[in-house]
Write an enzyme that holds these catalytic residues in place. Sequence first.
Site, PDB file in Angstrom:
ATOM      1  N   MET A  35       0.742  -1.333  -0.005  1.00 19.46           N
ATOM      2  CA  MET A  35      -0.067   0.154   0.140  1.00 19.46           C
ATOM      3  C   MET A  35       0.790   1.156   0.104  1.00 19.46           C
ATOM      4  O   MET A  35       0.499   2.373   0.295  1.00 19.46           O
ATOM      5  CB  MET A  35      -0.999   0.082   1.363  1.00 19.46           C
ATOM      6  CG  MET A  35      -1.732  -1.081   1.267  1.00 19.46           C
ATOM      7  SD  MET A  35      -3.457  -0.911   2.007  1.00 19.46           S
ATOM      8  CE  MET A  35      -2.748  -0.420   3.797  1.00 19.46           C
ATOM      9  N   GLN A  38     -10.325  -2.931   2.048  1.00 20.84           N
ATOM     10  CA  GLN A  38     -10.066  -3.376   3.185  1.00 20.84           C
ATOM     11  C   GLN A  38      -9.874  -2.672   4.382  1.00 20.84           C
ATOM     12  O   GLN A  38      -9.457  -3.110   5.705  1.00 20.84           O
ATOM     13  CB  GLN A  38      -8.532  -4.090   2.870  1.00 20.84           C
ATOM     14  CG  GLN A  38      -7.535  -3.345   2.896  1.00 20.84           C
ATOM     15  CD  GLN A  38      -6.027  -3.853   2.290  1.00 20.84           C
ATOM     16  OE1 GLN A  38      -6.091  -4.332   1.395  1.00 20.84           O
ATOM     17  NE2 GLN A  38      -5.166  -4.135   3.172  1.00 20.84           N
ATOM     18  N   ARG A  43       2.362   3.019   9.383  1.00 17.60           N
ATOM     19  CA  ARG A  43       1.502   3.747  10.299  1.00 17.60           C
ATOM     20  C   ARG A  43       2.396   4.184  11.465  1.00 17.60           C
ATOM     21  O   ARG A  43       1.799   4.935  12.436  1.00 17.60           O
ATOM     22  CB  ARG A  43       0.378   2.570  10.783  1.00 17.60           C
ATOM     23  CG  ARG A  43      -0.815   2.481   9.765  1.00 17.60           C
ATOM     24  CD  ARG A  43      -1.774   1.786  10.530  1.00 17.60           C
ATOM     25  NE  ARG A  43      -3.124   1.585   9.675  1.00 17.60           N
ATOM     26  CZ  ARG A  43      -3.480   0.643   8.836  1.00 17.60           C
ATOM     27  NH1 ARG A  43      -2.616  -0.407   8.874  1.00 17.60           N
ATOM     28  NH2 ARG A  43      -4.439   0.971   8.303  1.00 17.60           N
ATOM     29  N   VAL A  83      10.554  -7.232   9.688  1.00 16.50           N
ATOM     30  CA  VAL A  83      11.671  -6.198   9.928  1.00 16.50           C
ATOM     31  C   VAL A  83      11.457  -5.167  11.028  1.00 16.50           C
ATOM     32  O   VAL A  83      10.073  -4.764  10.928  1.00 16.50           O
ATOM     33  CB  VAL A  83      12.182  -5.439   8.473  1.00 16.50           C
ATOM     34  CG1 VAL A  83      13.179  -4.549   8.672  1.00 16.50           C
ATOM     35  CG2 VAL A  83      12.503  -6.646   7.471  1.00 16.50           C
ATOM     36  N   GLY A 128      10.803  -2.739   5.594  1.00 22.53           N
ATOM     37  CA  GLY A 128      10.129  -3.913   5.555  1.00 22.53           C
ATOM     38  C   GLY A 128       9.729  -4.470   4.226  1.00 22.53           C
ATOM     39  O   GLY A 128       9.998  -5.538   3.755  1.00 22.53           O
ATOM     40  N   HIS A 129       9.191  -3.443   3.512  1.00 17.34           N
ATOM     41  CA  HIS A 129       8.824  -3.740   2.054  1.00 17.34           C
ATOM     42  C   HIS A 129      10.116  -3.926   1.540  1.00 17.34           C
ATOM     43  O   HIS A 129       9.902  -4.957   0.578  1.00 17.34           O
ATOM     44  CB  HIS A 129       8.309  -2.291   1.563  1.00 17.34           C
ATOM     45  CG  HIS A 129       6.809  -1.880   2.234  1.00 17.34           C
ATOM     46  ND1 HIS A 129       6.935  -0.838   2.873  1.00 17.34           N
ATOM     47  CD2 HIS A 129       5.587  -2.461   2.279  1.00 17.34           C
ATOM     48  CE1 HIS A 129       5.629  -0.785   3.475  1.00 17.34           C
ATOM     49  NE2 HIS A 129       4.931  -1.664   3.107  1.00 17.34           N
TER      50      HIS A 129
END
Length: 278
Positions: A25, A56, A182, A171, A31-32
């Site tokens: 998103m 979602q 977030r 991660v 992490g991505h």
Amino acid sequence: MRAWSTRQLHAKAEKSKRIGFVPTMGFLHSGHLALVTRAKKENDAVVVSIFVNPTQFGPTEDFNAYPRNLKKDLALLKKEKVDAVFVPSATAMYPDGVKSTINAGPESKPLEGQFRKGHFDGVCTVVVKLFDAVRPTTAYFGQKDFQQTRVVEEMVARRKMPVKIVVCPTVREADGLAKSSRNVYLSPVERAIAPVLHQTLLLVKKDLLAGEPVGKVEATAFGVLALTGFNVQYFSVCDAKTLKPLRSFKASKGKRVVVAVAAYLGKTRLIDNSLFSL
Ligand code: AMP
């Protein structure tokens, strides 16, 4: 997107290309990027999608406020040398609104399902649409959203979709907080408290492995988090396959378990989990 992928899959070379796919998103963090790195290792071409999927999010959730920075994301992905970035519009993904959605399986019902009604139906719906467009050989998801990985794995298995699902480790920041788009919502004080979530998961793992009763461990963790300032939605020790709560510890010997938590710090909802075998 479909035309691009079809060209990859029917490349002139004797072997068709393996397409690795990382759905996101956006508002990308390391992490991505860890998913991208893994995808690059295991495929001939890598596609990343950026789409804040409206279906979602619940009506009272943060769809409008969700952080976005497409320019920065594209710059990061350029540096990673991914082969394609798919950034569809909401009308491209849902040309006739949301007239039909996919029902997520029973793994969607506990934990997040108790607090985010319809969330995983939205996730499954968008994942099917993204897979249809990208036609990946393998898709990469983060353990950070453990229930999502189980819901997607089961959907893919039930529908016999020709996509391999790979789950990559969470991660974390140096202090243990799981990286999340977030996290930018957190005030400095909340940010200082936030690592307690991960610390509590580590303590719970230790106590469970030492044979402490599940109910007692859960109640203690709930109490610690509440005292620290979290508003806990769930803190649950579950079977890592079915995501049903584990009750009897003895009967669970050798089982893979996930300890999953969702809690608010102020207005920010954080989730995390710990996965291990008893
Ligand atoms: P999102 O953009 O939050 O929908 O996340 C896109 C993908 O990245 C999902 O598969 C997430 O589970 C994964 N992801 C998000 N945060 C992390 C993290 N801290 N470590 C590993 N994967 C992550």
